[in-house]
Scaffold this active site. Structure first.
Site, short mmCIF file in Angstrom:
data_model
loop_
_atom_site.label_atom_id
_atom_site.label_comp_id
_atom_site.label_asym_id
_atom_site.label_seq_id
_atom_site.Cartn_x
_atom_site.Cartn_y
_atom_site.Cartn_z
N LYS A 10 0.75 -1.34 0.06
CA LYS A 10 -0.07 0.28 -0.19
C LYS A 10 0.74 1.32 0.09
O LYS A 10 2.28 1.06 0.16
CB LYS A 10 -0.97 0.08 1.24
CG LYS A 10 -2.24 -1.05 1.14
CD LYS A 10 -2.67 -1.01 2.58
CE LYS A 10 -3.70 -2.15 2.55
NZ LYS A 10 -4.76 -2.04 3.71
N PHE A 58 -15.36 3.57 8.30
CA PHE A 58 -13.94 3.84 7.54
C PHE A 58 -13.74 3.80 6.30
O PHE A 58 -12.66 4.03 5.46
CB PHE A 58 -13.07 3.21 8.47
CG PHE A 58 -13.13 1.81 8.22
CD1 PHE A 58 -12.87 0.91 7.13
CD2 PHE A 58 -13.88 0.99 9.42
CE1 PHE A 58 -12.91 -0.52 7.00
CE2 PHE A 58 -13.81 -0.52 9.33
CZ PHE A 58 -13.58 -1.12 8.15
N ARG A 91 -1.22 -14.46 4.86
CA ARG A 91 -1.89 -13.64 5.81
C ARG A 91 -1.29 -13.81 7.33
O ARG A 91 -1.09 -12.93 7.91
CB ARG A 91 -3.17 -14.15 5.89
CG ARG A 91 -4.25 -13.54 4.70
CD ARG A 91 -5.74 -13.54 5.09
NE ARG A 91 -6.27 -12.65 6.04
CZ ARG A 91 -6.59 -11.49 5.73
NH1 ARG A 91 -6.68 -11.01 4.36
NH2 ARG A 91 -7.01 -10.67 6.79
N THR A 97 -5.33 -7.65 11.11
CA THR A 97 -5.55 -6.29 10.29
C THR A 97 -5.26 -5.11 11.09
O THR A 97 -4.83 -4.14 10.50
CB THR A 97 -7.01 -6.25 9.94
OG1 THR A 97 -7.46 -7.36 9.44
CG2 THR A 97 -7.54 -5.10 9.36
N ARG A 108 2.63 -6.29 9.47
CA ARG A 108 1.91 -5.13 9.88
C ARG A 108 2.28 -4.92 11.38
O ARG A 108 2.36 -3.50 11.83
CB ARG A 108 0.27 -5.60 9.89
CG ARG A 108 -0.17 -5.62 8.58
CD ARG A 108 -1.35 -6.38 8.44
NE ARG A 108 -2.18 -6.09 7.05
CZ ARG A 108 -3.32 -6.36 6.80
NH1 ARG A 108 -3.74 -7.55 7.62
NH2 ARG A 108 -3.91 -6.33 5.76
N HIS A 125 -1.83 -5.35 1.55
CA HIS A 125 -3.04 -5.93 1.67
C HIS A 125 -2.98 -7.61 1.29
O HIS A 125 -2.00 -7.81 0.17
CB HIS A 125 -3.87 -5.18 0.30
CG HIS A 125 -5.26 -6.23 0.00
ND1 HIS A 125 -6.34 -6.17 0.75
CD2 HIS A 125 -5.28 -7.27 -0.89
CE1 HIS A 125 -7.06 -7.24 0.12
NE2 HIS A 125 -6.56 -7.53 -0.81
N1 UDP Z 1 -9.55 -0.91 8.14
C1 UDP Z 1 -9.36 -0.06 9.07
N2 UDP Z 1 -10.28 0.00 10.26
C2 UDP Z 1 -10.76 -1.20 10.52
C3 UDP Z 1 -10.97 -2.15 9.61
C4 UDP Z 1 -10.12 -2.19 8.51
O1 UDP Z 1 -8.79 1.07 8.82
O2 UDP Z 1 -11.46 -1.04 11.61
C5 UDP Z 1 -8.57 -0.95 6.83
C6 UDP Z 1 -7.11 -1.58 6.90
O3 UDP Z 1 -6.41 -1.03 6.24
C7 UDP Z 1 -7.67 -2.90 6.38
C8 UDP Z 1 -8.68 -2.37 5.22
O4 UDP Z 1 -9.50 -1.52 5.72
O5 UDP Z 1 -6.36 -3.65 5.68
C9 UDP Z 1 -9.68 -3.54 4.89
O6 UDP Z 1 -10.23 -4.22 5.94
P1 UDP Z 1 -10.23 -5.93 5.96
O7 UDP Z 1 -11.22 -6.05 6.87
O8 UDP Z 1 -10.46 -6.32 4.49
O9 UDP Z 1 -8.93 -6.17 6.58
P2 UDP Z 1 -7.91 -6.96 5.87
O10 UDP Z 1 -8.44 -8.11 4.89
O11 UDP Z 1 -6.77 -6.06 5.07
O12 UDP Z 1 -6.79 -7.45 7.03
MG MG Z 2 -9.72 -8.06 3.60
#
Ligand code: UDP
Ligand code: MG
Length: 166
Positions: A10, A58, A91, A97, A108, A125
């Site tokens: 990202k 968000f 992952r 996340t 992360r 991501h």
């Molecule tokens: N995100 C955020 N706040 C939250 C959840 C998600 O800012 O409470 C952002 C974060 O950058 C995340 C992206 O939104 O990577 C996509 O969310 P997802 O739930 O798909 O998480 P990921 O699959 O990336 O772990």
């Molecule tokens: Mg996701």
């Protein structure tokens, strides 16, 4: 079971010069990189990528984030990793996340942060399951960008050998 996973470095990962570090961490997976490119991210592409999160509070912020508006870098690096259990392996190396909940040794956990406006800037991501991976890979890549044939294609010009997703 061989799988494909979409990885995006990202805009924060690029701005912090973490490309090499992130790719080194991901190489621990022993997976194969079958596609890689830099992409200038439009709002439409970001919104399609995160369309399942449209209802989240968000959403607007993560669109700005993926478009590079928070980091003055309108680009991401997109890759496809391929191999046994690619999604779970990537992952796990990425971590949770929420970067504050991610284990310190993960990507992360090492490099992510939460902004004052509450966005999880988590540098990478990773697709969350096989269905999402297929949707995302078809969104970010054309068949000719990938060195293996992951999904069915159809040829739309015999002369130019142009292929699109079937
Ligand atoms: N995100 C955020 N706040 C939250 C959840 C998600 O800012 O409470 C952002 C974060 O950058 C995340 C992206 O939104 O990577 C996509 O969310 P997802 O739930 O798909 O998480 P990921 O699959 O990336 O772990
Ligand atoms: Mg996701």
């Amino acid at each position: 079971m061989n799988q494909a996973a979409l990885i995006l470095i990202k805009p924060d990962g690029l701005k912090k010069s973490l490309t090499g570090n992130i790719l080194t961490r991901l190489s621990e997976s022993k997976l194969e990189i079958v596609a890689a490119k830099m992409v200038r991210v439009s709002k439409a592409l970001a919104e399609e990528h995160y369309k399942h999160l449209t209802d989240k509070p968000f959403f607007a912020e993560i669109i700005k984030y993926l478009c590079g508006e928070l980091h003055d870098r309108r680009k991401v690096m997109a890759l496809v990793y391929w191999g046994d259990c690619a999604i779970a392996k990537c992952r796990e190396l990425a971590g949770s996340t929420n970067p504050e909940e991610a284990e310190a040794t993960t990507i992360r956990g090492s490099y992510g942060r939460i902004t004052t406006s509450g966005v999880y800037e988590n540098v990478i991501h990773v697709s969350s399951n096989e269905i999402e991976a297929e949707r995302e890979i078809k969104l970010w890549f054309n068949p000719g960008d990938i060195i293996v044939e992951l999904y069915p294609v159809k040829e739309i010009s015999k002369v130019k050998k142009v292929k699109v997703w079937g």
